[in-house]
Structures are given as C-alpha cells and as structure tokens.
Design an enzyme around this catalytic site. Structure first.
Site, PDB file in Angstrom:
ATOM      1  N   GLU A  32      -1.271  -5.265   8.905  1.00  0.00           N
ATOM      2  CA  GLU A  32      -0.447  -4.497   9.819  1.00  0.00           C
ATOM      3  C   GLU A  32      -1.049  -4.629  11.296  1.00  0.00           C
ATOM      4  O   GLU A  32      -2.548  -4.689  11.269  1.00  0.00           O
ATOM      5  CB  GLU A  32      -0.633  -3.070   9.643  1.00  0.00           C
ATOM      6  CG  GLU A  32       0.371  -2.708   8.420  1.00  0.00           C
ATOM      7  CD  GLU A  32       0.308  -1.162   8.075  1.00  0.00           C
ATOM      8  OE1 GLU A  32      -0.052  -0.318   8.860  1.00  0.00           O
ATOM      9  OE2 GLU A  32       0.927  -0.860   6.928  1.00  0.00           O
TER      10      GLU A  32
ATOM     11  N   ASP B 242       0.779  -1.196  -0.026  1.00  0.00           N
ATOM     12  CA  ASP B 242       0.148   0.206   0.149  1.00  0.00           C
ATOM     13  C   ASP B 242       0.940   1.261  -0.099  1.00  0.00           C
ATOM     14  O   ASP B 242       0.455   2.462  -0.123  1.00  0.00           O
ATOM     15  CB  ASP B 242      -0.944   0.060   1.017  1.00  0.00           C
ATOM     16  CG  ASP B 242      -0.368  -0.011   2.497  1.00  0.00           C
ATOM     17  OD1 ASP B 242       0.832  -0.169   2.650  1.00  0.00           O
ATOM     18  OD2 ASP B 242      -1.262   0.185   3.572  1.00  0.00           O
ATOM     19  N   SER B 243       2.231   0.909  -0.142  1.00  0.00           N
ATOM     20  CA  SER B 243       3.173   2.165  -0.248  1.00  0.00           C
ATOM     21  C   SER B 243       2.679   2.801  -1.650  1.00  0.00           C
ATOM     22  O   SER B 243       3.242   3.968  -1.872  1.00  0.00           O
ATOM     23  CB  SER B 243       4.515   1.712  -0.068  1.00  0.00           C
ATOM     24  OG  SER B 243       4.564   0.447  -1.046  1.00  0.00           O
TER      25      SER B 243
ATOM     26  N   ASP C  86      -0.801  -6.452   0.099  1.00  0.00           N
ATOM     27  CA  ASP C  86      -1.234  -5.737   1.024  1.00  0.00           C
ATOM     28  C   ASP C  86      -2.575  -5.686   1.272  1.00  0.00           C
ATOM     29  O   ASP C  86      -3.161  -5.146   0.151  1.00  0.00           O
ATOM     30  CB  ASP C  86      -0.531  -4.258   0.905  1.00  0.00           C
ATOM     31  CG  ASP C  86       0.576  -3.861   2.121  1.00  0.00           C
ATOM     32  OD1 ASP C  86       0.364  -4.692   3.156  1.00  0.00           O
ATOM     33  OD2 ASP C  86       1.154  -3.192   2.095  1.00  0.00           O
TER      34      ASP C  86
ATOM     35  N   LYS D  79      -0.688  -9.385   3.298  1.00  0.00           N
ATOM     36  CA  LYS D  79       0.036  -8.773   4.392  1.00  0.00           C
ATOM     37  C   LYS D  79      -0.857  -7.795   5.071  1.00  0.00           C
ATOM     38  O   LYS D  79      -1.735  -7.272   4.683  1.00  0.00           O
ATOM     39  CB  LYS D  79       1.367  -7.910   3.903  1.00  0.00           C
ATOM     40  CG  LYS D  79       2.031  -7.317   5.123  1.00  0.00           C
ATOM     41  CD  LYS D  79       3.229  -6.749   4.643  1.00  0.00           C
ATOM     42  CE  LYS D  79       3.098  -5.285   4.146  1.00  0.00           C
ATOM     43  NZ  LYS D  79       2.604  -4.501   5.044  1.00  0.00           N
TER      44      LYS D  79
ATOM     45  N   GLU E  30       9.181  -3.029  10.685  1.00  0.00           N
ATOM     46  CA  GLU E  30       9.650  -1.689   9.885  1.00  0.00           C
ATOM     47  C   GLU E  30      10.004  -0.857  11.128  1.00  0.00           C
ATOM     48  O   GLU E  30       9.294  -0.527  12.014  1.00  0.00           O
ATOM     49  CB  GLU E  30       8.269  -1.138   9.494  1.00  0.00           C
ATOM     50  CG  GLU E  30       8.641   0.278   8.527  1.00  0.00           C
ATOM     51  CD  GLU E  30       7.582   0.478   7.253  1.00  0.00           C
ATOM     52  OE1 GLU E  30       6.540  -0.259   7.321  1.00  0.00           O
ATOM     53  OE2 GLU E  30       7.599   1.692   7.154  1.00  0.00           O
TER      54      GLU E  30
HETATM   55  O1  KIV Z   1       3.628  -1.114   1.542  1.00  0.00           O
HETATM   56  C1  KIV Z   1       4.577  -1.351   1.595  1.00  0.00           C
HETATM   57  O2  KIV Z   1       5.357  -1.134   0.712  1.00  0.00           O
HETATM   58  C2  KIV Z   1       5.070  -1.964   2.948  1.00  0.00           C
HETATM   59  C3  KIV Z   1       6.732  -2.227   2.953  1.00  0.00           C
HETATM   60  C4  KIV Z   1       7.345  -0.977   3.423  1.00  0.00           C
HETATM   61  C5  KIV Z   1       6.928  -3.302   3.974  1.00  0.00           C
HETATM   62  O3  KIV Z   1       4.404  -2.214   3.664  1.00  0.00           O
END
Ligand code: KIV
Length: 289
Positions: free
Chosen positions: A124, A53-54, A92, A122, A191
């Site tokens: 959080e 989600d970056s 994510d 993934k 992180e």
């Molecule tokens: O969204 C992302 O790219 C991440 C990484 C920074 C681990 O969560």
C-alpha cells in the site's frame, strides 16, 4: 537445460494483465486464505487470487488489517499455492513488513515468493513507496501497488472513507498512480475512489487498475471472497454485492446436525462401524464384564 514441471498452458502470468487491458478484456480477482477456497476460486476461473491482509478482518477477527503478520500471510500463501493451478497468486505485504527499510522489505517479499509460492506481492502507498517498488521490481519481484483507501493507514486516515473526493486529492491520487507505474508496478489497486477518478487513472495508465469500490471502469475487479458469499458479519460497504449467504448455509447445517444428534437420528448404522461377523459379541461381553 530442461524446463521441468511446466505449468498448465492456461496459467496466468503477470504479462496477461497488460494483454487483457490492450484487448479491453475485464479480469477478475478474489481473495483466498486457505486451500479449499483457493481451489474453489481457481477452478471457478478467476485470473488472480489475492492472499489479502483482509484476512485480519474476515478470518482472524482483528477488526482491521494492522495486526496481520508476515507469518500469517506466508502460511496462507502456501495453502493457496497448493490449491490454485491457474490464477496468478498475489501475496499482500502486511503492515510492518515493508516499513523498516528497503532491504528488510526485499527479504520479506522474497520469503513470500520463495517459501510461500507467491508470484507477485502487493503493498500500500503512493509516491512514498515508489523507490521501494522499483527496488523490488529490480529484484525480479512483480509488484501490485495500492492507492485510494489504504486500510493499513486507517489510524492516520481516521476511518474507512472514500478517497480522492476533492480536486486536489484526486490530482495527488492520479499522480501517485503514474509514479507507481513509472516505478515498475504491474497493476494498481484503486480502493474506495470515485468512479470518475478511477476511470481517469485507468485511461492514463498502461498497467491495469484493480478496482474495489471504484466503479466499473477499472481493468480488473477485486472483492473479498467472504463478502461476496455472505460469510462475514455486520454491515457491508455499498460496493459489496452479496451473491450467497454462506453463513446461513453453515448455520442451517449445524442446526440440522444438532437436532439429529439430540433426537438419536445421527449417527445411523451406515455412519458407524460394526464388529466383523467372526467376532462373537456374547463372548466379548462376558470377557469385559
Ligand atoms: O487485503 C485485501 O483483501 C485487499 C483488497 C481489498 C484489495 O487489499
């Protein structure tokens, strides 16, 4: 029963992470959000691709990850899946997609797996996500957990700061990581945590730690591709090592092209199409005039 359409023999699956950890082999993970970067990253040989989600920061320009939607991650995951043959694809779960009940979270994760082609998801959070992680794993969805700085909590945390710096905070972080392992996560992102704490967590867990801003002791290193290749704006965090300046390469190419257009140097005859010989230009001109 025939198992049709086998994957490449070297295809990376979830168990490869445990095997690499046991052998002390470091693995690498990069983000990708589209077909061309997925192809490049996969063919370069990374073991994991994170459809992170970056993307909210680096491709949508939102300034943080909060507004990223499930549809944005889904569309990106589909493109990445088409571009990557070997790497394990982790999608994510964006903010809001796993916060309103476990059933909804399972449905959203299944969407990323079934429609998007993700091979893991993934999410959080610490111990507060353990029940959900167990539920997802029970539904055959491999889960990568994520502790330390969790960017989806930016408003609660009040910024992007190193986490786990006090003995108390470090202890909570270590316990969270163990709880998530017990819940069935196959890996855990650490992180922005002090390298000493990341080393302790890595030593305590059987699952792989995936470090970003967490020192060299983690089992896997992950970076945002755009940071690595210099395709972002503004000041980078200290853990980013920039290996190229793609923004400059693009600017130079555009500048050169504009100069060529303005000076009449582009397009050349070879870069355009002429009429076939049998067409008489004089006759054609007399018709149109
Ligand atoms: O969204 C992302 O790219 C991440 C990484 C920074 C681990 O969560």
């Amino acid at each position: 029963m025939a198992y049709l359409k086998p994957d490449k023999p070297e295809k990376v699956y979830v168990p490869a992470l445990r095997a690499a950890k046991e052998k002390g082999e470091k693995l690498v993970c990069l983000t990708a959000y589209d077909y061309p970067t997925a192809r490049i990253v996969d063919e370069a040989g990374v073991e994991l691709i994170l459809v992170g989600d970056s993307m909210g920061n680096v491709i949508h320009g939102y300034g943080n990850t909060i507004p990223v939607t499930l549809d944005e991650i889904l569309s990106a995951t589909k493109a990445v899946k088409r571009g990557a043959n070997r790497a394990l694809i982790v999608a994510d779960m964006p903010y809001g997609s796993y916060h309103t009940g476990d059933n909804k979270a399972v449905r959203n994760a299944l969407k990323l797996m079934k429609d998007g082609g993700a091979e893991a998801v993934k999410l959080e959070g610490g111990r507060n996500r353990a029940r959900l992680v167990k539920r997802l794993v029970d539904e055959e969805i491999p889960v990568m957990a994520h502790v330390g700085l969790t960017p989806q909590s930016v408003h609660k945390l009040g910024g992007y700061r190193v986490q786990g710096k006090t003995a108390e905070a470090a202890q909570i972080l270590i316990e969270d990581a163990k709880t998530l392992e017990d819940a069935g996560a196959f890996a855990i992102v650490l992180e922005l945590v002090p390298r000493e704490i990341a080393e302790i967590v890595t030593g305590e867990l059987k699952i792989s730690t995936v470090g970003i801003g967490a020192g060299s002791g983690c089992d896997v290193q992950v970076l945002v591709l755009h940071d690595l290749i210099g395709f972002t704006f503004g000041r980078q965090p200290r853990f980013v090592r920039q290996y190229a300046n793609v923004s400059q390469v693009i600017t130079d190419a555009i500048t050169h092209w504009m100069e060529d257009v303005r000076s009449g140097n582009y397009p050349s005859e070879q870069e355009s199409y002429g009429l076939p010989e049998e067409v008489d230009l004089k006759t054609l001109k007399s018709i149109v005039s």
